[in-house]
Design a protein around this motif. Structure first.
Motif, PDB file in Angstrom:
ATOM      1  N   GLY A 326       0.720  -1.265   0.111  1.00 49.19           N
ATOM      2  CA  GLY A 326       0.072   0.022   0.020  1.00 49.19           C
ATOM      3  C   GLY A 326       0.965   1.124  -0.084  1.00 49.19           C
ATOM      4  N   ASN A 327       2.146   1.265   0.529  1.00 47.02           N
ATOM      5  CA  ASN A 327       2.900   2.472   0.634  1.00 47.02           C
ATOM      6  C   ASN A 327       3.718   2.684  -0.651  1.00 47.02           C
ATOM      7  OD1 ASN A 327       2.488   3.097   3.369  1.00 47.02           O
ATOM      8  ND2 ASN A 327       4.173   2.137   4.052  1.00 47.02           N
ATOM      9  N   ARG A 328       3.649   1.869  -1.621  1.00 41.76           N
ATOM     10  CA  ARG A 328       4.044   1.961  -2.629  1.00 41.76           C
ATOM     11  C   ARG A 328       2.979   1.950  -3.886  1.00 41.76           C
ATOM     12  NH1 ARG A 328       9.767   0.776  -3.416  1.00 41.76           N
ATOM     13  NH2 ARG A 328      10.996   0.589  -1.498  1.00 41.76           N
ATOM     14  N   ASP A 329       1.885   2.236  -3.507  1.00 40.28           N
ATOM     15  CA  ASP A 329       0.836   2.171  -4.413  1.00 40.28           C
ATOM     16  C   ASP A 329       0.700   3.540  -5.264  1.00 40.28           C
ATOM     17  OD1 ASP A 329      -1.618   2.163  -5.670  1.00 40.28           O
ATOM     18  OD2 ASP A 329      -3.122   1.481  -4.232  1.00 40.28           O
ATOM     19  N   PRO A 330       1.001   3.431  -6.554  1.00 38.07           N
ATOM     20  CA  PRO A 330       0.810   4.827  -7.520  1.00 38.07           C
ATOM     21  C   PRO A 330      -0.429   5.100  -7.498  1.00 38.07           C
ATOM     22  CG  PRO A 330       1.208   2.592  -8.934  1.00 38.07           C
ATOM     23  CD  PRO A 330       0.931   2.235  -7.325  1.00 38.07           C
ATOM     24  N   GLN A 331      -1.298   4.748  -7.029  1.00 42.09           N
ATOM     25  CA  GLN A 331      -2.512   5.511  -7.063  1.00 42.09           C
ATOM     26  C   GLN A 331      -2.725   6.554  -5.982  1.00 42.09           C
ATOM     27  OE1 GLN A 331      -5.145   5.123  -9.506  1.00 42.09           O
ATOM     28  NE2 GLN A 331      -3.574   3.988 -10.582  1.00 42.09           N
ATOM     29  N   ARG A 332      -1.702   6.177  -4.992  1.00 40.09           N
ATOM     30  CA  ARG A 332      -1.878   7.156  -3.654  1.00 40.09           C
ATOM     31  C   ARG A 332      -0.465   8.008  -3.660  1.00 40.09           C
ATOM     32  NH1 ARG A 332      -1.105  10.283  -0.732  1.00 40.09           N
ATOM     33  NH2 ARG A 332      -1.885  10.631   1.589  1.00 40.09           N
ATOM     34  N   PHE A 333       0.655   7.411  -4.157  1.00 40.79           N
ATOM     35  CA  PHE A 333       1.843   8.356  -3.957  1.00 40.79           C
ATOM     36  C   PHE A 333       2.609   8.350  -5.219  1.00 40.79           C
ATOM     37  CE2 PHE A 333       1.375   6.036   0.124  1.00 40.79           C
ATOM     38  CZ  PHE A 333       1.517   6.995   0.952  1.00 40.79           C
ATOM     39  N   ALA A 334       2.840   9.396  -5.722  1.00 40.58           N
ATOM     40  CA  ALA A 334       3.780   9.723  -7.011  1.00 40.58           C
ATOM     41  C   ALA A 334       4.915   9.250  -6.875  1.00 40.58           C
ATOM     42  CB  ALA A 334       3.647  11.266  -7.475  1.00 40.58           C
ATOM     43  N   GLU A 335       5.576   8.451  -7.828  1.00 36.97           N
ATOM     44  CA  GLU A 335       6.828   7.972  -7.939  1.00 36.97           C
ATOM     45  C   GLU A 335       7.021   7.156  -6.691  1.00 36.97           C
ATOM     46  OE1 GLU A 335       9.986  10.161 -10.262  1.00 36.97           O
ATOM     47  OE2 GLU A 335       9.019  11.962  -9.110  1.00 36.97           O
ATOM     48  N   PRO A 336       6.199   6.094  -6.249  1.00 34.07           N
ATOM     49  CA  PRO A 336       6.207   5.570  -4.978  1.00 34.07           C
ATOM     50  C   PRO A 336       7.563   4.726  -4.719  1.00 34.07           C
ATOM     51  CG  PRO A 336       4.987   4.299  -6.696  1.00 34.07           C
ATOM     52  CD  PRO A 336       5.213   5.449  -7.428  1.00 34.07           C
ATOM     53  N   ARG A 343       8.661  14.643   0.270  1.00 34.78           N
ATOM     54  CA  ARG A 343       7.190  14.275  -0.181  1.00 34.78           C
ATOM     55  C   ARG A 343       6.290  14.891   0.600  1.00 34.78           C
ATOM     56  NH1 ARG A 343       5.783  10.031  -3.372  1.00 34.78           N
ATOM     57  NH2 ARG A 343       8.121   9.272  -2.977  1.00 34.78           N
ATOM     58  N   GLU A 344       5.506  15.494   0.096  1.00 30.21           N
ATOM     59  CA  GLU A 344       4.287  15.959   0.696  1.00 30.21           C
ATOM     60  C   GLU A 344       2.813  15.245   0.976  1.00 30.21           C
ATOM     61  OE1 GLU A 344       3.232  19.723  -1.312  1.00 30.21           O
ATOM     62  OE2 GLU A 344       4.999  20.740  -0.850  1.00 30.21           O
ATOM     63  N   ASP A 345       2.417  15.514   1.853  1.00 28.55           N
ATOM     64  CA  ASP A 345       1.185  14.581   2.073  1.00 28.55           C
ATOM     65  C   ASP A 345       1.419  13.163   2.363  1.00 28.55           C
ATOM     66  OD1 ASP A 345      -1.622  13.810   2.413  1.00 28.55           O
ATOM     67  OD2 ASP A 345      -2.014  13.606   0.205  1.00 28.55           O
ATOM     68  N   ASN A 346       2.474  12.765   3.087  1.00 25.18           N
ATOM     69  CA  ASN A 346       3.118  11.393   3.131  1.00 25.18           C
ATOM     70  C   ASN A 346       2.093  10.654   4.318  1.00 25.18           C
ATOM     71  OD1 ASN A 346       4.547   9.107   3.166  1.00 25.18           O
ATOM     72  ND2 ASN A 346       6.622   9.989   3.839  1.00 25.18           N
ATOM     73  N   GLN A 347       0.971  10.374   4.274  1.00 29.81           N
ATOM     74  CA  GLN A 347       0.183   9.455   4.908  1.00 29.81           C
ATOM     75  C   GLN A 347       0.496   8.325   4.610  1.00 29.81           C
ATOM     76  OE1 GLN A 347      -1.667  11.349   7.466  1.00 29.81           O
ATOM     77  NE2 GLN A 347      -0.686  13.123   6.524  1.00 29.81           N
ATOM     78  N   HIS A 348       1.694   7.709   5.158  1.00 33.61           N
ATOM     79  CA  HIS A 348       1.842   6.454   5.193  1.00 33.61           C
ATOM     80  C   HIS A 348       1.029   5.178   6.043  1.00 33.61           C
ATOM     81  CE1 HIS A 348       4.233   6.636   8.588  1.00 33.61           C
ATOM     82  NE2 HIS A 348       4.519   7.484   8.217  1.00 33.61           N
ATOM     83  N   LEU A 349       1.256   4.174   5.659  1.00 37.33           N
ATOM     84  CA  LEU A 349       0.815   3.096   6.381  1.00 37.33           C
ATOM     85  C   LEU A 349       1.985   2.419   7.365  1.00 37.33           C
ATOM     86  CD1 LEU A 349      -1.361   1.368   3.826  1.00 37.33           C
ATOM     87  CD2 LEU A 349      -2.276   2.990   5.741  1.00 37.33           C
ATOM     88  N   GLY A 350       2.994   3.227   7.598  1.00 42.12           N
ATOM     89  CA  GLY A 350       4.167   2.509   8.264  1.00 42.12           C
ATOM     90  C   GLY A 350       3.912   1.989   9.513  1.00 42.12           C
ATOM     91  N   PHE A 351       2.940   2.668  10.405  1.00 40.35           N
ATOM     92  CA  PHE A 351       2.605   2.504  11.931  1.00 40.35           C
ATOM     93  C   PHE A 351       1.052   1.792  11.662  1.00 40.35           C
ATOM     94  CE2 PHE A 351       5.904   5.485  13.246  1.00 40.35           C
ATOM     95  CZ  PHE A 351       6.613   4.582  13.762  1.00 40.35           C
TER      96      PHE A 351
END
Length: 412
Positions: A326-336, A343-351
């Motif tokens: 999910g953290n590398r999903d191009p539908q959510r993050f540009a150039e994942p 990177r702006e708006d970095n609402q990751h799923l790391g936690f």
């Protein structure tokens, strides 16, 4: 590639160094079925939705018999320590998490982590000083492992003379997550269970001591707590203390080690961090997206049928949420696939997210920021000895088993 073949490749330790092309293949079908009662979700928005869905359970007792057992089995022995709140649903989860949070952070103890900054600086400096005149170290054994264990011992109030015992128990239990194919599985389980038993016995004695002579540590606060939720039982105290030790330790080891590996692969970012220690804040956030220490959450099941992406996840199925995908999903993050701390708006799923969002996230962030900023500042011309390094076998808690680095010296 069939779903079963793809899933086997993701779990294959031979692909641990770079699972991300496999995750990209996985995302072509956001929800796949692996076997009769296992569903794997790999895209950002679908994972985020399920993490907030009350129909998704973390309690293994809600699994249908045999669901997901053939691919990834949880070897925790509930006869030694009961499930922590990490493995429970509301209202039990909410009660225990609230009680644990009171002496850990806001609103009751807002400065607990902030006030540890000086102590963290001292531990990090001491470990780097311990490199001495060496020009080569194993970052895992010499730094990334001892740092978070020492921190959690101080947080819980473990006497300094007992920290070495905690190191041993933590290492043994963590090693149980990385089974060696040459090991005897029965013997490995016996050794891990013995470590859990010894840890539980030790914590029980420490709880008794804190009951009669409380200190200013977190365990004392948990033992003495009298709040709207009552008091924790002894077994709840034991499982919570063990969770704080083991879960927080193992994930932080991987966060720091993956972080240094990524910085050494991106020397421009490393140089920027060396010049500006405050840059550690966005660096760690991007690391949590780019190389999360927890790759997937396999301990989930469904309390009802859930329709998502034209697929019905049936009640009682094993549900795997692949956070790293999910953290590398191009539908959510540009150039994942690009490491970009700006990177702006970095609402990751790391936690994670939702009610099970990582309890120790504030401490893990601060530990990683402190460690990486100081390593960048003090190591002169650090470089990798081998790339990729050897990885642990575990697919859930992914990180190098060793990270040998060379440098020209240690700055003061």
């Amino acid at each position: 590639m069939t779903p079963d073949v793809l899933l086997r490749q993701i779990l294959d330790p031979a692909n641990r160094a770079d699972p991300y092309p496999l995750y990209a293949e996985l995302r072509k079908t956001p929800v796949i079925r692996g076997g009769d009662s296992l569903f794997i979700v790999s895209t950002y928005w679908e994972i985020k939705s399920l993490l907030h869905d009350p129909r998704v359970s973390s309690d293994a007792r809600n699994l249908s018999p045999g669901a997901g057992d053939s691919l990834l089995r949880d070897d925790d022995d509930a006869s030694v320590l009961p499930p922590s709140f990490l493995r429970l649903d509301p209202p039990e989860h909410d009660r225990l998490r609230r009680m644990t949070m009171r002496p850990f952070g806001p609103p009751e103890t807002p400065r607990r982590i902030h006030d540890m900054r000086g102590e963290l600086d001292g531990i990090v400096s001491g470990l780097i000083d311990g490199f001495g005149d060496r020009k080569r170290v194993d970052l895992v054994d010499d730094f990334s492992y001892p740092f978070p264990v020492t921190v959690i011992c101080r947080l819980l109030g473990v006497p300094r003379e007992d920290e070495a015992r905690f190191h041993t128990w933590a290492d043994t239990i963590a090693a149980g997550l990385d089974p060696d194919p040459d090991d005897d599985p029965g013997e490995r389980r016996r050794v891990v269970q013995q470590a859990r038993t010894e840890l539980g016995t030790y914590l029980s004695g420490l709880i008794d001591e804190r009951g009669s002579a409380p200190g200013d540590d977190m365990l004392s606060a948990l033992v003495a707590q009298h709040g709207p939720d009552g008091r924790m039982s002894r077994m709840e105290l034991l499982s919570t203390a063990a969770l704080l030790l083991i879960a927080g330790h193992e994930t932080t080891v991987n966060l720091i080690t993956n972080g240094m590996l990524t910085l050494l692969r991106n020397p421009d970012v490393l140089a920027r961090l060396r010049d500006d220690p405050h840059f550690a804040v966005p660096v760690v956030e991007e690391l949590l997206r780019f190389e999360p220490p927890v790759q997937l959450l396999p301990q989930r099941t469904t309390l009802a049928d859930i329709d998502i992406c034209d697929t019905t996840i049936t009640k009682g199925s094993a549900l795997w949420l692949v956070l790293a995908s999910g953290n590398r999903d191009p539908q959510r993050f540009a150039e994942p696939d690009r490491f970009d701390p700006d990177r702006e708006d970095n609402q990751h799923l790391g936690f994670g997210s939702g009610i099970h969002n990582c309890f120790g996230a504030p401490l893990a962030r601060l530990e990683a920021q402190t460690a990486l900023a100081e390593l960048a500042r003090r190591l002169d011309n650090p470089r990798l000895v081998e790339d990729p390094p050897p990885y642990r076998r575990n697919a859930v808690l992914r990180g190098p088993r060793h990270l040998h680095i060379e440098f020209d010296g240690v700055r003061g």
